[in-house]
Design a protein around this motif. Sequence first.
Motif, PDB file in Angstrom:
ATOM      1  N   MET A 102       0.621  -1.354  -0.112  1.00 52.59           N
ATOM      2  CA  MET A 102       0.029   0.035   0.130  1.00 52.59           C
ATOM      3  C   MET A 102       0.787   1.248   0.049  1.00 52.59           C
ATOM      4  SD  MET A 102      -3.142  -1.063   2.280  1.00 52.59           S
ATOM      5  CE  MET A 102      -2.520  -1.233   3.828  1.00 52.59           C
ATOM      6  N   GLY A 137      -7.508   5.287  -1.157  1.00 54.05           N
ATOM      7  CA  GLY A 137      -9.001   5.295  -1.309  1.00 54.05           C
ATOM      8  C   GLY A 137      -9.790   5.276  -2.552  1.00 54.05           C
ATOM      9  N   THR A 139     -11.928   2.129  -3.413  1.00 53.56           N
ATOM     10  CA  THR A 139     -13.273   1.375  -3.161  1.00 53.56           C
ATOM     11  C   THR A 139     -14.402   2.162  -2.369  1.00 53.56           C
ATOM     12  OG1 THR A 139     -12.070  -0.601  -3.363  1.00 53.56           O
ATOM     13  CG2 THR A 139     -14.224  -1.133  -2.655  1.00 53.56           C
ATOM     14  N   GLY A 144     -17.165  -1.444  -5.884  1.00 57.14           N
ATOM     15  CA  GLY A 144     -16.329  -2.137  -5.772  1.00 57.14           C
ATOM     16  C   GLY A 144     -15.557  -2.631  -7.099  1.00 57.14           C
ATOM     17  N   SER A 145     -15.849  -3.731  -7.664  1.00 56.14           N
ATOM     18  CA  SER A 145     -15.305  -4.060  -8.983  1.00 56.14           C
ATOM     19  C   SER A 145     -15.564  -3.032 -10.107  1.00 56.14           C
ATOM     20  CB  SER A 145     -16.041  -5.398  -9.292  1.00 56.14           C
ATOM     21  OG  SER A 145     -15.825  -6.337  -8.500  1.00 56.14           O
ATOM     22  N   ARG A 169     -15.201   2.498   1.235  1.00 51.83           N
ATOM     23  CA  ARG A 169     -14.961   1.287   2.288  1.00 51.83           C
ATOM     24  C   ARG A 169     -13.669   0.510   1.659  1.00 51.83           C
ATOM     25  NH1 ARG A 169     -17.853  -1.774   5.251  1.00 51.83           N
ATOM     26  NH2 ARG A 169     -17.936  -4.176   5.288  1.00 51.83           N
ATOM     27  N   ILE A 171     -10.722   0.753   3.066  1.00 52.14           N
ATOM     28  CA  ILE A 171      -9.519   1.279   2.678  1.00 52.14           C
ATOM     29  C   ILE A 171      -8.536   0.923   3.926  1.00 52.14           C
ATOM     30  CG2 ILE A 171      -8.303   3.395   2.453  1.00 52.14           C
ATOM     31  CD1 ILE A 171     -10.718   2.722   0.585  1.00 52.14           C
ATOM     32  N   LEU A 215      -6.196 -10.986   7.037  1.00 55.77           N
ATOM     33  CA  LEU A 215      -5.263  -9.991   7.116  1.00 55.77           C
ATOM     34  C   LEU A 215      -5.809  -9.262   8.401  1.00 55.77           C
ATOM     35  CD1 LEU A 215      -5.017  -8.439   3.546  1.00 55.77           C
ATOM     36  CD2 LEU A 215      -3.454 -10.056   4.711  1.00 55.77           C
ATOM     37  N   ALA A 368      -8.390 -12.631   1.372  1.00 55.47           N
ATOM     38  CA  ALA A 368      -8.261 -11.253   1.028  1.00 55.47           C
ATOM     39  C   ALA A 368      -7.594 -11.010   0.048  1.00 55.47           C
ATOM     40  CB  ALA A 368      -7.695 -10.592   2.535  1.00 55.47           C
ATOM     41  N   SER A 371      -9.395 -11.439  -3.254  1.00 51.37           N
ATOM     42  CA  SER A 371     -10.132 -10.643  -3.461  1.00 51.37           C
ATOM     43  C   SER A 371      -9.894  -9.120  -3.695  1.00 51.37           C
ATOM     44  CB  SER A 371     -11.319 -10.385  -2.373  1.00 51.37           C
ATOM     45  OG  SER A 371     -12.143 -11.948  -2.484  1.00 51.37           O
ATOM     46  N   TYR A 372      -8.901  -8.695  -3.030  1.00 52.82           N
ATOM     47  CA  TYR A 372      -8.311  -7.212  -3.160  1.00 52.82           C
ATOM     48  C   TYR A 372      -7.689  -7.043  -4.441  1.00 52.82           C
ATOM     49  CZ  TYR A 372      -3.788  -7.457  -0.661  1.00 52.82           C
ATOM     50  OH  TYR A 372      -2.612  -7.895  -0.200  1.00 52.82           O
ATOM     51  N   GLU A 373      -7.610  -5.613  -4.797  1.00 56.03           N
ATOM     52  CA  GLU A 373      -6.952  -5.349  -6.224  1.00 56.03           C
ATOM     53  C   GLU A 373      -7.463  -6.082  -7.493  1.00 56.03           C
ATOM     54  OE1 GLU A 373      -3.406  -3.515  -6.575  1.00 56.03           O
ATOM     55  OE2 GLU A 373      -3.049  -3.308  -4.330  1.00 56.03           O
ATOM     56  N   GLY A 374      -8.724  -6.334  -7.454  1.00 51.00           N
ATOM     57  CA  GLY A 374      -9.472  -7.034  -8.560  1.00 51.00           C
ATOM     58  C   GLY A 374      -9.609  -8.500  -8.284  1.00 51.00           C
ATOM     59  N   LEU A 381     -11.890 -11.111 -16.579  1.00 51.72           N
ATOM     60  CA  LEU A 381     -12.611 -10.518 -17.773  1.00 51.72           C
ATOM     61  C   LEU A 381     -11.625  -9.334 -18.504  1.00 51.72           C
ATOM     62  CD1 LEU A 381     -15.993  -9.468 -16.261  1.00 51.72           C
ATOM     63  CD2 LEU A 381     -15.611 -11.203 -17.888  1.00 51.72           C
ATOM     64  N   PHE A 393     -17.598  -7.044 -19.248  1.00 54.20           N
ATOM     65  CA  PHE A 393     -17.924  -6.553 -17.879  1.00 54.20           C
ATOM     66  C   PHE A 393     -19.427  -6.339 -17.347  1.00 54.20           C
ATOM     67  CE2 PHE A 393     -13.820  -5.278 -19.211  1.00 54.20           C
ATOM     68  CZ  PHE A 393     -12.884  -5.677 -18.169  1.00 54.20           C
TER      69      PHE A 393
HETATM   70  C1  LIG Z   1      -8.531  -6.744   3.210  1.00 52.91           C
HETATM   71  C2  LIG Z   1      -9.002  -5.884   1.909  1.00 52.91           C
HETATM   72  C3  LIG Z   1      -8.259  -4.904   1.478  1.00 52.91           C
HETATM   73  C4  LIG Z   1      -8.655  -3.897   0.680  1.00 52.91           C
HETATM   74  N1  LIG Z   1      -7.761  -2.634   0.730  1.00 52.91           N
HETATM   75  C5  LIG Z   1      -8.140  -1.541  -0.266  1.00 52.91           C
HETATM   76  C6  LIG Z   1      -7.801  -0.507  -0.071  1.00 52.91           C
HETATM   77  O1  LIG Z   1      -6.846  -0.112   0.483  1.00 52.91           O
HETATM   78  N2  LIG Z   1      -8.147   0.425  -1.018  1.00 52.91           N
HETATM   79  C7  LIG Z   1      -9.247   0.349  -1.901  1.00 52.91           C
HETATM   80  O2  LIG Z   1      -9.655   1.398  -2.423  1.00 52.91           O
HETATM   81  N3  LIG Z   1      -9.984  -1.104  -1.656  1.00 52.91           N
HETATM   82  C8  LIG Z   1      -9.431  -1.913  -0.814  1.00 52.91           C
HETATM   83  N4  LIG Z   1      -9.991  -3.021  -0.912  1.00 52.91           N
HETATM   84  C9  LIG Z   1     -11.110  -3.242  -1.992  1.00 52.91           C
HETATM   85  C10 LIG Z   1     -11.120  -4.334  -2.731  1.00 52.91           C
HETATM   86  O3  LIG Z   1     -10.613  -3.951  -4.045  1.00 52.91           O
HETATM   87  C11 LIG Z   1     -12.509  -4.983  -3.306  1.00 52.91           C
HETATM   88  O4  LIG Z   1     -13.073  -5.576  -2.018  1.00 52.91           O
HETATM   89  C12 LIG Z   1     -12.570  -5.657  -4.436  1.00 52.91           C
HETATM   90  O5  LIG Z   1     -12.340  -4.759  -5.470  1.00 52.91           O
HETATM   91  C13 LIG Z   1     -13.905  -6.159  -4.811  1.00 52.91           C
HETATM   92  O6  LIG Z   1     -15.035  -5.192  -4.718  1.00 52.91           O
HETATM   93  P1  LIG Z   1     -16.114  -5.365  -3.702  1.00 52.91           P
HETATM   94  O7  LIG Z   1     -15.782  -6.162  -2.322  1.00 52.91           O
HETATM   95  O8  LIG Z   1     -17.081  -4.527  -3.673  1.00 52.91           O
HETATM   96  O9  LIG Z   1     -16.923  -6.963  -4.440  1.00 52.91           O
HETATM   97  P2  LIG Z   1     -18.087  -6.646  -5.536  1.00 52.91           P
HETATM   98  O10 LIG Z   1     -17.566  -5.707  -6.550  1.00 52.91           O
HETATM   99  O11 LIG Z   1     -19.425  -6.329  -4.893  1.00 52.91           O
HETATM  100  O12 LIG Z   1     -18.075  -8.000  -6.032  1.00 52.91           O
HETATM  101  C14 LIG Z   1     -18.666  -9.106  -5.362  1.00 52.91           C
HETATM  102  C15 LIG Z   1     -18.441 -10.321  -6.402  1.00 52.91           C
HETATM  103  O13 LIG Z   1     -19.234 -10.177  -7.500  1.00 52.91           O
HETATM  104  C16 LIG Z   1     -18.374 -10.443  -8.599  1.00 52.91           C
HETATM  105  N5  LIG Z   1     -18.559  -9.496  -9.837  1.00 52.91           N
HETATM  106  C17 LIG Z   1     -18.639  -8.190  -9.862  1.00 52.91           C
HETATM  107  N6  LIG Z   1     -19.150  -7.878 -11.033  1.00 52.91           N
HETATM  108  C18 LIG Z   1     -18.881  -8.905 -11.938  1.00 52.91           C
HETATM  109  C19 LIG Z   1     -19.069  -8.999 -13.337  1.00 52.91           C
HETATM  110  N7  LIG Z   1     -19.166  -7.986 -14.242  1.00 52.91           N
HETATM  111  N8  LIG Z   1     -18.974 -10.332 -14.063  1.00 52.91           N
HETATM  112  C20 LIG Z   1     -18.772 -11.439 -13.111  1.00 52.91           C
HETATM  113  N9  LIG Z   1     -18.672 -11.122 -11.546  1.00 52.91           N
HETATM  114  C21 LIG Z   1     -18.724  -9.807 -11.362  1.00 52.91           C
HETATM  115  C22 LIG Z   1     -16.868  -9.773  -7.815  1.00 52.91           C
HETATM  116  O14 LIG Z   1     -15.801 -10.678  -8.789  1.00 52.91           O
HETATM  117  C23 LIG Z   1     -16.996 -10.651  -6.772  1.00 52.91           C
HETATM  118  O15 LIG Z   1     -16.928 -12.275  -6.620  1.00 52.91           O
HETATM  119  C24 LIG Z   1      -9.798  -4.014  -0.091  1.00 52.91           C
HETATM  120  C25 LIG Z   1     -10.512  -5.189   0.101  1.00 52.91           C
HETATM  121  C26 LIG Z   1     -10.075  -6.161   1.129  1.00 52.91           C
HETATM  122  C27 LIG Z   1     -11.064  -7.321   1.303  1.00 52.91           C
END
Ligand SMILES: Cc1cc2nc3c(=O)[nH]c(=O)nc-3n(C[C@H](O)[C@H](O)[C@H](O)COP(=O)(O)OP(=O)(O)OC[C@H]3O[C@@H](n4cnc5c(N)ncnc54)[C@H](O)[C@@H]3O)c2cc1C
Length: 394
Positions: A102, A137, A139, A144-145, A169, A171, A215, A368, A371-374, A381, A393
Amino acid sequence: MTSFEPIPSDFYGFENALSDQEKQTIVALREFLEAEVRPIMNDLWMNAEFFPRHIVTGLADLGLFGQPWEETRQFENSAVFRGWIALELARVDASVATLVGMQNGLVMGSIAVAGSPEQRAEWLPKFASGELLGAFGLTEPLSGSDTAQGLQTVAKRDGDNWIINGAKRWIGNGSISDVTIVWARDADDNQVKGFIVPTSTPGYSAKRIENKQALRIVQNADIVLTDVVVPESNRLQGSKSFRETAAVLRLTRAEVAWAAIGNSIGAYEAAVKYAGERIQFGKPIGSHQLIQELLAKSLGNITASIGLVTRVSAMLDEGTQRDEHSSLAKEYTTSRMRETVAWCRELFGGNGIVMDYGVVKYFADAEAIYSYEGTREMNTLIVGRAITGKAAFV
Ligand SMILES: Cc1cc2nc3c(=O)[nH]c(=O)nc-3n(C[C@H](O)[C@H](O)[C@H](O)COP(=O)(O)OP(=O)(O)OC[C@H]3O[C@@H](n4cnc5c(N)ncnc54)[C@H](O)[C@@H]3O)c2cc1C
């Protein structure tokens, strides 16, 4: 200082290709992690407590914050070396790897990629020395995605200032950072831009997310921004659209891929040790064929993954790495990590879910990193778009 040896789980000896100076840094890092992090990490994890400050300054003294950037690097180094740093960190503890990722990648990377020369000169050294702890910051609670399209935090230009309103959220270290890079949509041109926001600014509030089961040392936060006033001089001057945000993520995604391998290795090393100690049917379980199969499959995943990330990081230095390259690396290594930590945990039987046996932390932290960073889906995709020319997407 002890001399450099590749770790036994680097089966093909990839790490040998580093320069002497890079190897010396790796040796110093290993000594630091064994002395300062390994003895306390399980307690910190169980108590969901952040690292004591001397760990942050120790990492800074080793030069781990700022190795990629001209203003702050201690010596010229390769992206493969920086990958090995992420791997060696996560091999001990994925939270310490996340902290470095980070600070060094997401925070300093945002300033290095999208900041002006003046902003780079002003801010990078403060993060490199550990004087400032940063957070990234992007997400949001409702995005998220789909942050490229869905970001709802808004920045409105007001003379020489910007007024930011919104919420973030997840962060990482957002409740303890001195400065957070906030990505917000410009109310006038609708483009995403980055802002350097000191967390003491009125209207910035952060609350730790409780009861997280991966984590746990990283302090993830929900952030609310209410009429936060930021001067134009704190807007990242080169950030004109989400393209710059994506450029930062491209850099860090490949390093997360390396960290995923380190996390696998942490579980694998614990499993190799346990296989030699635990006696069943009158002999160490490591003499049973099916246990050897678990270890061999794990080592196969680790070795294939190291080969892949070695090449993707070399592509960064060559200037040929594209989004789909780092996405494939993140998707592949985190998927292999998930298999590997499960096999290694399985090898412990019941003890595999007890913290004292040293494997369950890697098992939980893997979720973790996965799931993070994509997420796997998003990175798939991105690769799918590169293969077919069609974005799937939505
Ligand atoms: C421990 C941790 C640390 C993190 N640190 C940071 C940070 O420092 N800064 C920051 O900005 N973010 C941070 N994140 C956020 C992280 O990048 C997101 O959690 C992640 O990008 C996924 O977003 P979401 O959790 O909102 O899931 P969502 O986007 O709600 O997705 C839920 C599920 O749906 C799937 N999905 C969504 N859209 C599609 C699609 N079009 N087709 C198929 N599947 C789909 C996803 O792959 C996932 O499986 C952190 C997350 C965690 C868990």
